[in-house]
Design a protein around this motif. Structure first.
Motif, PDB file in Angstrom:
ATOM      1  N   SER A 161      -2.640  36.948  17.729  1.00 54.31           N
ATOM      2  CA  SER A 161      -2.063  36.509  16.629  1.00 54.31           C
ATOM      3  C   SER A 161      -1.430  35.193  16.095  1.00 54.31           C
ATOM      4  O   SER A 161      -1.993  34.919  15.044  1.00 54.31           O
ATOM      5  CB  SER A 161      -0.974  37.345  16.025  1.00 54.31           C
ATOM      6  OG  SER A 161      -1.297  38.776  15.975  1.00 54.31           O
TER       7      SER A 161
ATOM      8  N   ARG B  40       1.577  42.887  16.395  1.00 52.64           N
ATOM      9  CA  ARG B  40       1.198  42.370  16.333  1.00 52.64           C
ATOM     10  C   ARG B  40       0.741  41.314  15.638  1.00 52.64           C
ATOM     11  O   ARG B  40       0.101  40.400  15.836  1.00 52.64           O
ATOM     12  CB  ARG B  40       0.414  43.770  16.738  1.00 52.64           C
ATOM     13  CG  ARG B  40      -0.539  44.054  17.592  1.00 52.64           C
ATOM     14  CD  ARG B  40      -1.144  43.731  18.477  1.00 52.64           C
ATOM     15  NE  ARG B  40      -1.069  44.245  20.369  1.00 52.64           N
ATOM     16  CZ  ARG B  40      -1.049  45.010  20.811  1.00 52.64           C
ATOM     17  NH1 ARG B  40      -1.766  46.447  20.748  1.00 52.64           N
ATOM     18  NH2 ARG B  40      -1.167  45.257  22.052  1.00 52.64           N
TER      19      ARG B  40
ATOM     20  N   GLU C 262      -8.741  40.290  12.883  1.00 53.08           N
ATOM     21  CA  GLU C 262      -7.995  40.591  14.373  1.00 53.08           C
ATOM     22  C   GLU C 262      -8.024  41.893  15.105  1.00 53.08           C
ATOM     23  O   GLU C 262      -7.313  42.702  14.492  1.00 53.08           O
ATOM     24  CB  GLU C 262      -6.650  39.692  14.295  1.00 53.08           C
ATOM     25  CG  GLU C 262      -5.796  39.441  15.962  1.00 53.08           C
ATOM     26  CD  GLU C 262      -4.698  39.272  15.928  1.00 53.08           C
ATOM     27  OE1 GLU C 262      -4.138  38.943  14.621  1.00 53.08           O
ATOM     28  OE2 GLU C 262      -4.154  39.925  17.035  1.00 53.08           O
TER      29      GLU C 262
HETATM   30 MG    MG Z   1      -2.157  39.923  17.693  1.00 51.76          MG
END
Ligand code: MG
Ligand code: GTP
Length: 387
Positions: A64, A101, A149
């Motif tokens: 991230s 996240r 992601e």
């Molecule tokens: Mg992440």
């Protein structure tokens, strides 16, 4: 076109967000919207499509943070981005984790970065399908980059990676045997390895392990780049690698350059072709390149080819060449295993490049070198690809 679709194409972020949510819920209205937008594009001369980038790797590798840094750098280039964070494990860990996240705080309030996270939809297949639809929606909404992601490296990631044109696998120092453990899935999907957290000891060790694994494997080799996402280090190198022509895979880099073709300037394609045909060569294709104001004919000869070039206008570079030098050898073209590395070396040695690397017909990347730097002939360098 429906008002909803028009708003999305006009850059209305709220309309886009509503469509994303409805798509996740498999709302028939949203599926119809997607179909409508796909159809609309088919009947138009569509502008550029998004470059779809997958970023995957083990939990906590810094994916991230890395995506965040990539987005910031892309924003400085004026690109628009959609980030989709997918968590195939969140049915176990609970949705709350998902919020953590993605921490894209620096893009808050910037319409150029659209962020969305997705939890599992009961099955990997369902998640992959919903992700695919979301990616398509972002592409149709006109985003320049769609970055997906996914956490972990398992079957779900491999499926999602198939959506991406370029897949970045994020590894970190100190993974030791873990690299071995996940290598099976990784080897096939990685176009680029980012060794993130390279500020910590052991980055070189990970790099050696990747190289060793690649040495054992057949076929193409992924590029390796070291990054420190928290300090935005290595991000521009990573983005350069990502922006290489997608769909074209870079080959293993130990092959010496090979002769791709000889370019010959002629006054008339028809006349020259008939001569070469009388030798038993065949024209495999004709092409008109408006930007260069030239018509070409390609004739394979052994492992290499002859390219005949005929000008289509008085200000074509080929017309100028014919005036100055007459018909004859115009350039030679070599395929090199790593064009970017070759260009860097050439620049260091002071060679005169005539253009920045650009994409030619068929999507291959090429650059021209001035005859003054090569001992007398114009040289074209082409990125070698596996297909
Ligand atoms: Mg992440
Ligand atoms: N030292 C160091 N820390 C980093 C670097 N990149 C990220 N981190 C830290 O690593 C931690 C995890 O970063 P994330 O970006 O959330 O990692 P992730 O891979 O997205 O994690 P999940 O989505 O939970 O799998 C955070 O505390 C980051 O600040 C780096 O290059 N160096």
């Amino acid at each position: 076109m429906s008002e909803w679709a028009q708003k999305i194409r006009g850059g209305d972020l709220r309309a886009l967000a509503r469509a994303a949510t409805s798509l996740e819920n498999r709302d028939p209205a949203a599926l119809a919207l997607l179909r409508e937008m796909v159809e609309a594009r088919r009947t138009e001369a569509a502008p550029g499509h998004a470059l779809i980038v997958g970023v995957t790797g083990p939990p906590g590798a810094g994916k991230s943070t890395l995506v965040d840094a990539m987005a910031a750098a892309l924003r400085r280039q004026g690109k628009t981005i959609a980030i989709i964070a997918v968590d195939p494990t969140s049915s176990i860990t609970g949705g709350a984790i998902l919020g953590d996240r993605i921490r894209m705080t620096q893009h808050h309030g910037d319409d150029g970065v659209f962020v969305r996270s997705m939890a599992t939809r009961g099955s990997t297949g369902g998640l992959a399908r919903a992700t695919a639809d979301l990616v398509r929606l972002m592409d149709l909404a006109g985003r320049d980059y769609v970055i997906v992601e996914t956490v972990g490296v398992g079957q779900a990631e491999v499926e999602i990676a198939r959506l991406a044109q370029v897949t970045v696998v994020v590894l970190v120092p100190g993974m030791g045997d873990d690299v071995q453990a996940i290598k099976a899935g990784i080897m096939e999907i990685a176009d680029i390895f980012a060794i993130n957290k390279s500020d910590q000891p052991g980055a070189d060790q990970v790099e050696r392990e990747i190289q060793m694994m690649q040495g054992l494997a057949h076929g193409r080799h992924a590029a390796i780049v070291k990054t420190v996402a928290t300090e935005s280090k290595g991000i521009s190198e990573l983005l350069d690698l990502v922006a290489r022509p997608h769909g074209l895979r870079i080959l293993a880099s130990n092959n010496p350059p090979a002769l791709d073709h000889l370019g010959i300037a002629v006054n008339s394609l028809t006349e020259a072709e008939s001569f070469y045909k009388s030798l038993g060569l065949q024209v495999t294709h004709h092409e008109s390149i408006p930007t260069e104001k030239v018509n070409i004919a390609m004739l394979p000869a052994g492992d290499s080819r002859i390219e005949l070039l005929e000008p289509t206008a008085p200000d074509s570079p080929i017309s100028k060449f014919l005036e100055k030098r007459g018909p004859g050898l115009h350039h030679i073209a070599l395929r090199v295993p790593d064009l970017h590395a070759t260009i860097t070396r050439l620049r260091e040695s002071g060679a005169r490049l005539l253009n920045e690397p650009r994409e030619g017909a068929g999507g291959h990347l090429y650059v021209f070198i001035h005859p003054a730097s090569t001992g007398g002939v114009l040289l074209e360098l082409i990125q070698e690809t596996s297909h």
